[in-house]
Design a protein around this motif. Structure first.
Motif, mmCIF file in Angstrom:
data_model
loop_
_atom_site.group_PDB
_atom_site.id
_atom_site.type_symbol
_atom_site.label_atom_id
_atom_site.label_comp_id
_atom_site.label_asym_id
_atom_site.label_seq_id
_atom_site.Cartn_x
_atom_site.Cartn_y
_atom_site.Cartn_z
ATOM 1 N N GLU A 1 -5.871 6.097 -14.781
ATOM 2 C CA GLU A 1 -5.502 4.823 -14.009
ATOM 3 C C GLU A 1 -6.379 3.878 -13.897
ATOM 4 O O GLU A 1 -5.976 2.701 -13.978
ATOM 5 N N ARG A 2 -7.666 4.078 -14.009
ATOM 6 C CA ARG A 2 -8.543 2.872 -14.460
ATOM 7 C C ARG A 2 -8.073 2.012 -15.460
ATOM 8 O O ARG A 2 -8.086 0.771 -15.106
ATOM 9 N N TYR B 1 -5.028 -0.239 -14.884
ATOM 10 C CA TYR B 1 -5.193 -1.357 -13.813
ATOM 11 C C TYR B 1 -6.111 -2.470 -14.832
ATOM 12 O O TYR B 1 -5.635 -3.710 -14.429
ATOM 13 N N ILE C 1 3.456 -0.092 -10.524
ATOM 14 C CA ILE C 1 2.355 0.591 -9.190
ATOM 15 C C ILE C 1 1.359 -0.649 -9.064
ATOM 16 O O ILE C 1 0.109 -0.312 -8.526
ATOM 17 N N ARG D 1 -0.297 -2.860 -11.455
ATOM 18 C CA ARG D 1 -1.281 -3.208 -12.379
ATOM 19 C C ARG D 1 -1.541 -4.726 -12.412
ATOM 20 O O ARG D 1 -2.872 -5.103 -12.492
ATOM 21 N N LEU E 1 -3.066 -6.374 -8.851
ATOM 22 C CA LEU E 1 -4.373 -6.066 -8.422
ATOM 23 C C LEU E 1 -5.135 -7.140 -9.238
ATOM 24 O O LEU E 1 -6.175 -7.737 -8.792
ATOM 25 N N ILE F 1 3.031 3.274 -3.803
ATOM 26 C CA ILE F 1 1.941 3.569 -4.688
ATOM 27 C C ILE F 1 1.060 2.111 -4.654
ATOM 28 O O ILE F 1 0.034 2.051 -4.389
ATOM 29 N N ALA F 2 1.959 1.167 -5.220
ATOM 30 C CA ALA F 2 1.310 -0.229 -5.132
ATOM 31 C C ALA F 2 0.742 -0.832 -4.036
ATOM 32 O O ALA F 2 -0.297 -1.449 -3.980
ATOM 33 N N ARG G 1 -0.442 0.947 -1.667
ATOM 34 C CA ARG G 1 -1.570 1.532 -1.329
ATOM 35 C C ARG G 1 -2.755 1.135 -2.212
ATOM 36 O O ARG G 1 -3.939 1.225 -1.808
ATOM 37 N N LYS G 2 -2.450 0.914 -3.501
ATOM 38 C CA LYS G 2 -3.716 0.611 -4.525
ATOM 39 C C LYS G 2 -3.857 -0.865 -4.457
ATOM 40 O O LYS G 2 -5.181 -1.318 -4.712
ATOM 41 N N VAL G 3 -3.010 -1.781 -3.989
ATOM 42 C CA VAL G 3 -3.387 -3.339 -4.004
ATOM 43 C C VAL G 3 -3.247 -3.628 -2.504
ATOM 44 O O VAL G 3 -2.276 -3.924 -1.820
ATOM 45 N N GLN G 4 -4.484 -4.097 -1.975
ATOM 46 C CA GLN G 4 -4.457 -4.167 -0.505
ATOM 47 C C GLN G 4 -4.589 -5.913 -0.443
ATOM 48 O O GLN G 4 -5.222 -6.264 0.828
#
Length: 234
Positions: free
Chosen positions: A44-45, A48, A77, A79, A82, A103-104, A106-109
């Protein structure tokens, strides 16, 4: 790829051919969203971090700015979002998979980033002339050809005057690549540069540049198989 992996890939290709696009990408988001978005990502890292490549390309081309509103077709999601958040006024990512969108989110705030479920066919819910930039990477290649042509038409309507479209699509000038079934949910579709130019022209878009995967302007040498990025404008 080993012989076993090739065989499994062929079996998957045939078994999933009848599955509708949204159902397929929802399934992939549930099973393995990282490799569904980019099969070459280690984790995942890494996925992104890979988004910095396209963001750097857009930055170098002068497409980004804190006064720019951007639209991403096929955001997966998040990438790209972010990495692009600090370079634009607002970024909206749309995707056919509600699970990818979830998911996106949740991951990008970032406050200047939003995500929305798209139809997988058009941009009709969005206001006309509301974006300075539209971009799409590793997404058009999985869509049926008529859908890609329609997206180009839609982009023309959604871009502001002087707006830009920047996208990646696989190029094969030889025409030797096998075409997947018309409605296959993830089959890889190759284009010739002439076909891309024709589709852009029919949509009212001007081809402004063609670039390789390093962001360097394509020279026109060779068969063009490495020229995957296109810049167009209204």
């Amino acid at each position: 790829m080993t012989g076993v992996r090739r065989m499994l890939s062929r079996i998957k290709f045939r078994l999933l051919a009848p599955v509708r696009q949204r159902a397929y990408w929802n399934l992939m988001a549930l099973y393995d969203p990282v490799h569904a978005v980019c099969s070459e990502a280690e984790d995942e890292r890494d996925l992104y971090e890979s988004g910095t490549v396209q963001v750097s390309m857009m930055k170098d081309l002068g497409l980004l700015g804190r006064d720019k509103d951007a639209l991403h077709i096929g955001c997966g999601i998040g990438r790209i979002e972010l990495n692009i958040a600090g370079h634009v006024h607002f970024a909206l990512g749309i995707d056919v998979s509600e699970r990818m969108v979830k998911i996106a989110r949740r991951k990008v705030q970032a406050e200047n980033v939003g995500f929305a479920l798209g139809s997988g066919r058009d941009l009709s819910p969005l206001r006309d002339h509301s974006f300075d930039l539209c971009y799409s990477f590793i997404a058009f290649q999985h869509m049926p050809r008529p859908v890609v042509a329609n997206y180009f038409q839609q982009v023309t309507k959604k871009l502001k005057p002087g707006g830009r479209l920047f996208f990646q699509i696989p190029i094969d000038e030889t025409g030797s690549r096998r075409e997947p079934p018309p409605d296959h949910p993830y089959g890889l579709r190759y284009y010739s540069s002439r076909e891309v130019s024709r589709l852009l022209e029919q949509a009212g878009l001007r081809l402004l540049g063609r670039y390789d995967d390093k962001g360097e302007r394509f020279s026109g040498s060779g068969d063009g198989s490495d020229a995957q990025y296109f810049l167009a404008g209204v």
